[in-house]
Design an enzyme around this catalytic site. Structure first.
Site, PDB file in Angstrom:
ATOM      1  N   GLU A 122      50.070  39.088  45.504  1.00  6.77           N
ATOM      2  CA  GLU A 122      50.402  39.914  46.853  1.00  6.77           C
ATOM      3  C   GLU A 122      50.378  38.850  47.712  1.00  6.77           C
ATOM      4  OE1 GLU A 122      47.081  43.004  46.828  1.00  6.77           O
ATOM      5  OE2 GLU A 122      45.825  41.381  47.781  1.00  6.77           O
TER       6      GLU A 122
ATOM      7  N   GLU B 249      45.425  42.957  41.040  1.00  6.53           N
ATOM      8  CA  GLU B 249      44.387  42.019  41.593  1.00  6.53           C
ATOM      9  C   GLU B 249      43.066  42.341  41.012  1.00  6.53           C
ATOM     10  OE1 GLU B 249      45.287  39.597  43.066  1.00  6.53           O
ATOM     11  OE2 GLU B 249      47.285  40.056  43.707  1.00  6.53           O
TER      12      GLU B 249
ATOM     13  N   ASN C 115      35.393  47.373  47.460  1.00  7.46           N
ATOM     14  CA  ASN C 115      34.671  46.113  48.566  1.00  7.46           C
ATOM     15  C   ASN C 115      35.320  45.678  49.914  1.00  7.46           C
ATOM     16  OD1 ASN C 115      36.526  45.072  46.637  1.00  7.46           O
ATOM     17  ND2 ASN C 115      35.576  43.114  46.685  1.00  7.46           N
TER      18      ASN C 115
ATOM     19  N   VAL D 126      40.159  48.546  34.231  1.00  9.95           N
ATOM     20  CA  VAL D 126      41.010  49.466  34.686  1.00  9.95           C
ATOM     21  C   VAL D 126      42.647  48.929  34.752  1.00  9.95           C
ATOM     22  CG1 VAL D 126      41.535  50.892  36.467  1.00  9.95           C
ATOM     23  CG2 VAL D 126      39.436  50.764  35.719  1.00  9.95           C
ATOM     24  N   GLY D 127      42.512  47.602  35.208  1.00 13.81           N
ATOM     25  CA  GLY D 127      43.808  46.707  35.457  1.00 13.81           C
ATOM     26  C   GLY D 127      44.438  46.728  33.992  1.00 13.81           C
TER      27      GLY D 127
ATOM     28  N   CYS E 214      35.646  39.560  44.898  1.00  4.41           N
ATOM     29  CA  CYS E 214      36.254  39.255  43.795  1.00  4.41           C
ATOM     30  C   CYS E 214      36.461  37.679  43.631  1.00  4.41           C
ATOM     31  CB  CYS E 214      37.752  39.770  43.697  1.00  4.41           C
ATOM     32  SG  CYS E 214      38.619  39.548  45.150  1.00  4.41           S
TER      33      CYS E 214
ATOM     34  N   GLY F  44      41.174  45.988  41.581  1.00  8.53           N
ATOM     35  CA  GLY F  44      39.789  46.414  40.911  1.00  8.53           C
ATOM     36  C   GLY F  44      39.543  45.790  39.807  1.00  8.53           C
ATOM     37  N   SER F  45      38.969  46.536  38.842  1.00  8.10           N
ATOM     38  CA  SER F  45      38.388  45.694  37.621  1.00  8.10           C
ATOM     39  C   SER F  45      39.455  45.290  36.775  1.00  8.10           C
ATOM     40  CB  SER F  45      37.236  46.593  37.144  1.00  8.10           C
ATOM     41  OG  SER F  45      38.002  47.644  36.509  1.00  8.10           O
TER      42      SER F  45
HETATM   43  P1  NAD Z   1      36.982  49.592  39.639  1.00 12.22           P
HETATM   44  O1  NAD Z   1      38.143  49.410  38.487  1.00 12.22           O
HETATM   45  O2  NAD Z   1      35.946  50.344  39.047  1.00 12.22           O
HETATM   46  O3  NAD Z   1      37.709  50.821  40.692  1.00 12.22           O
HETATM   47  C1  NAD Z   1      38.934  50.631  41.423  1.00 12.22           C
HETATM   48  C2  NAD Z   1      39.849  51.739  41.780  1.00 12.22           C
HETATM   49  O4  NAD Z   1      40.224  52.220  40.365  1.00 12.22           O
HETATM   50  C3  NAD Z   1      38.962  52.906  42.001  1.00 12.22           C
HETATM   51  O5  NAD Z   1      39.701  53.508  43.136  1.00 12.22           O
HETATM   52  C4  NAD Z   1      39.028  53.685  41.080  1.00 12.22           C
HETATM   53  O6  NAD Z   1      38.835  55.082  41.298  1.00 12.22           O
HETATM   54  C5  NAD Z   1      40.259  53.465  40.277  1.00 12.22           C
HETATM   55  N1  NAD Z   1      40.544  54.028  39.038  1.00 12.22           N
HETATM   56  C6  NAD Z   1      39.709  54.117  37.737  1.00 12.22           C
HETATM   57  N2  NAD Z   1      40.284  54.491  36.628  1.00 12.22           N
HETATM   58  C7  NAD Z   1      41.533  54.478  37.237  1.00 12.22           C
HETATM   59  C8  NAD Z   1      42.665  54.638  36.327  1.00 12.22           C
HETATM   60  N3  NAD Z   1      42.628  55.214  34.974  1.00 12.22           N
HETATM   61  N4  NAD Z   1      43.820  54.783  36.910  1.00 12.22           N
HETATM   62  C9  NAD Z   1      44.029  54.551  38.282  1.00 12.22           C
HETATM   63  N5  NAD Z   1      42.917  54.061  38.947  1.00 12.22           N
HETATM   64  C10 NAD Z   1      41.694  54.184  38.447  1.00 12.22           C
HETATM   65  O7  NAD Z   1      36.798  48.497  40.687  1.00 12.22           O
HETATM   66  P2  NAD Z   1      35.724  48.637  41.782  1.00 12.22           P
HETATM   67  O8  NAD Z   1      34.220  48.528  41.295  1.00 12.22           O
HETATM   68  O9  NAD Z   1      36.032  49.484  42.859  1.00 12.22           O
HETATM   69  O10 NAD Z   1      35.910  47.279  42.583  1.00 12.22           O
HETATM   70  C11 NAD Z   1      35.270  46.155  41.979  1.00 12.22           C
HETATM   71  C12 NAD Z   1      36.348  45.218  41.171  1.00 12.22           C
HETATM   72  O11 NAD Z   1      37.469  45.000  42.095  1.00 12.22           O
HETATM   73  C13 NAD Z   1      35.634  43.919  40.691  1.00 12.22           C
HETATM   74  O12 NAD Z   1      35.920  43.633  39.452  1.00 12.22           O
HETATM   75  C14 NAD Z   1      36.421  42.945  41.515  1.00 12.22           C
HETATM   76  O13 NAD Z   1      36.527  41.650  41.399  1.00 12.22           O
HETATM   77  C15 NAD Z   1      37.922  43.471  41.789  1.00 12.22           C
HETATM   78  N6  NAD Z   1      38.440  43.097  42.960  1.00 12.22           N
HETATM   79  C16 NAD Z   1      39.480  42.276  42.724  1.00 12.22           C
HETATM   80  C17 NAD Z   1      40.097  41.732  44.065  1.00 12.22           C
HETATM   81  C18 NAD Z   1      41.399  40.893  43.773  1.00 12.22           C
HETATM   82  O14 NAD Z   1      42.094  40.788  44.946  1.00 12.22           O
HETATM   83  N7  NAD Z   1      41.750  40.356  42.738  1.00 12.22           N
HETATM   84  C19 NAD Z   1      39.599  42.139  45.220  1.00 12.22           C
HETATM   85  C20 NAD Z   1      38.630  42.988  45.243  1.00 12.22           C
HETATM   86  C21 NAD Z   1      38.076  43.723  44.054  1.00 12.22           C
END
Ligand code: NAD
Length: 481
Positions: free
Chosen positions: A454, A248, A150, A230-231, A282, A226-227
């Site tokens: 961050e 994050e 995003n 995954v985090g 997010c 990311g989500s």
């Molecule tokens: P996602 O977790 O599906 O993917 C994020 C990234 O993780 C992608 O590049 C994906 O390829 C990678 N990934 C997947 N499995 C992995 C693994 N096992 N090891 C390492 N990397 C892996 O998230 P998304 O759909 O791209 O983004 C949306 C999510 O991100 C939402 O939950 C949103 O709230 C969050 N987000 C948080 C912030 C913040 O700053 N807190 C900012 C933007 C988005």
């Protein structure tokens, strides 16, 4: 269409698998780019290359790194239109969001120019006579960055600029939905003068090759956005291997409107907080709590204001809503709305689809049995709830596994500050939207929304390592008086 290869050691490198995946424009799911499908071996190649480059360049003076940041900012300013174009066509950003994202990345680069000279330690009084004692902050080595779809430019810049400014090498695994944005970063850092090998990209499916990166013995720190799912997985790998990490993650951010609030401002802020970039943010205000005496007035004004959150031509500056990124995400948005409807929620606005776009959707009467009550939708959907006292509003706001951002609208400073203290969130904004970021603040969330913070100050925690150094001087002797 030219294939997009990995960027390793300053070279375009074809994937070991020999295969490429399609990167789709979410407006119509047409192919926007064909991208290297990375393997664990490609990841290893990138990390080994980064590690060598780190050893070769770790002693470069701070002034040189400062120069990269200054130059990168100049390039970003010059090429702002190009960055915006890719954000529009690759991830369906309306022009306003693409412009905001590009301007924020630019301001982050400018702030990062101040970082290299601030990587400082301390001199420390020693208990041993004649002993000179000091602490140094040193780079960790190879930093791995993983971005979401995003805000791939903001996150790609934040992560890579901080790694490079603090003396590290960097390997990026960009969101599979935003590889072209990453490719622009490779060109940016190269033109800015960063030596080959310090900035590398491996493309591919994170679920398949992510563990090869985060678990790599030569990766010292991980910065992930990311989500939460995954985090948490990455936190496990980092913990087992004693790596530093920042996460994050997702959110379900509350926005509270007290009866004494400026209604018009609260409506405007709520609109921006949840519908900017079709709610794929997010910090999106996906829960809006309104004090009962003004609930109906707010609901009416907010539902009417959603007309301003219009879809359409992404290049039109007033367009707020674009397409939802992928079929998987569209299903999720549909599921959340349909489930709420079936279980009795009222739709005050929206819930209509036009191709891959969903209109600005406002629900009320949402109950805990409904999926949308607790889960992150990551789409243009919010729910309105009434409350009767500030204590109740605080309890409701905190009744979530998430804790990213929170806002309150009130003219009463006591109420505002009580909320700021008691909200279980990493960021609280008073009389302002839930959605806000600046380069030098501790940005991040608590609970399932993140780990660590961050920003140009906060990132020093994972991008550098303390070292304690002492010198026994001859003059004072040992154990003297
Ligand atoms: P996602 O977790 O599906 O993917 C994020 C990234 O993780 C992608 O590049 C994906 O390829 C990678 N990934 C997947 N499995 C992995 C693994 N096992 N090891 C390492 N990397 C892996 O998230 P998304 O759909 O791209 O983004 C949306 C999510 O991100 C939402 O939950 C949103 O709230 C969050 N987000 C948080 C912030 C913040 O700053 N807190 C900012 C933007 C988005």
């Amino acid at each position: 269409m030219k294939n997009l290869d990995h960027w390793i050691g300053g070279l375009a490198v074809a994937p070991g698998s020999g295969t490429y995946f399609d990167d789709l424009n979410p407006v119509d799911d047409s192919v926007y780019a064909r991208v290297a499908a990375g393997t664990a071996a490609d990841v290893d190649h990138a990390v080994e290359t980064a590690d060598k480059a780190f050893r070769q360049h770790r002693d470069l003076p701070a002034a040189v790194r400062e120069g990269w940041m200054v130059k990168a900012a100049e390039i970003m300013e010059r090429d702002a239109a190009l960055f915006s174009e890719v954000l529009i066509d690759e991830i369906g950003s309306p022009a306003a969001k693409a412009g905001f994202e590009t301007r924020f990345a630019l301001s982050f680069l400018r702030a990062a120019a101040g970082v290299p000279r601030r990587v400082r330690g301390e001199t420390i009084p020693s208990d041993t006579p004649g002993r000179f004692s000091m602490s140094l902050r040193q780079p960790v080595g190879v930093v791995a960055g993983i971005t979401p779809f995003n805000v791939p430019l903001i996150k790609g810049i934040k992560q890579s600029a901080m790694a490079l400014a603090t003396g590290n090498a960097f390997v990026l695994l960009p969101s599979e939905a935003a590889p072209k944005v990453a490719d622009l970063l490779a060109a940016l850092w190269r033109e800015a003068g960063v030596p080959d090998g310090l900035f590398n990209i491996v493309y591919g499916n994170g679920a398949e090759i992510g563990d090869a990166l985060t678990g790599h013995p030569k990766v010292a720190s991980i910065t992930f956005t990311g989500s939460s799912r995954v985090g948490k997985h990455i936190a496990g790998i980092a913990a087992r291997n004693l790596k530093k990490y920042t996460l994050e993650l997702g959110g379900k951010s509350p926005l509270i409107v007290c009866a004494d609030a400026d209604l018009e401002k609260a409506v405007g802020a709520a609109l921006f907080s949840i519908f900017m970039y079709q709610g794929q943010v997010c910090m999106g205000a996906s829960r809006i709590y309104v004090e009962r005496p003004i609930f109906d007035a707010f609901a009416k004004a907010f539902a009417a204001a959603t007309a301003k959150a219009k879809g359409g031509d992404l290049r039109e500056p007033t367009t707020m809503l674009g397409p939802i990124i992928s079929e998987r995400q569209r299903d999720r948005v549909r599921r959340h709305i349909d489930d709420a409807r079936t279980k009795g929620a009222a739709v005050l606005a929206g819930a209509e689809w036009n191709g891959n776009s969903c209109s600005a959707t406002v629900l009320s009467g949402v109950t805990p049995e409904m999926t949308v009550f607790a889960e992150e939708t990551f789409g243009p959907v919010t729910s309105l709830y009434p409350f009767d006292s500030l204590d109740e509003a605080i309890d409701l706001a905190n009744d979530t596994e998430y804790g990213l951002s929170a806002s309150i609208f009130t003219r009463d400073i006591d109420k505002a500050l009580r909320f700021a203290q008691q909200a279980e969130a990493g960021m609280v904004h008073i009389n302002a939207p839930t959605l806000h970021d600046e380069p030098h603040v501790p940005f991040g969330g608590t609970k399932a929304s993140g780990f660590g913070r961050e920003g140009t100050e906060a990132d020093l925690e994972i991008m550098t390592e303390w070292k304690w150094v002492t010198v026994q001087t001859a003059t004072a002797g040992h154990g003297g008086h």
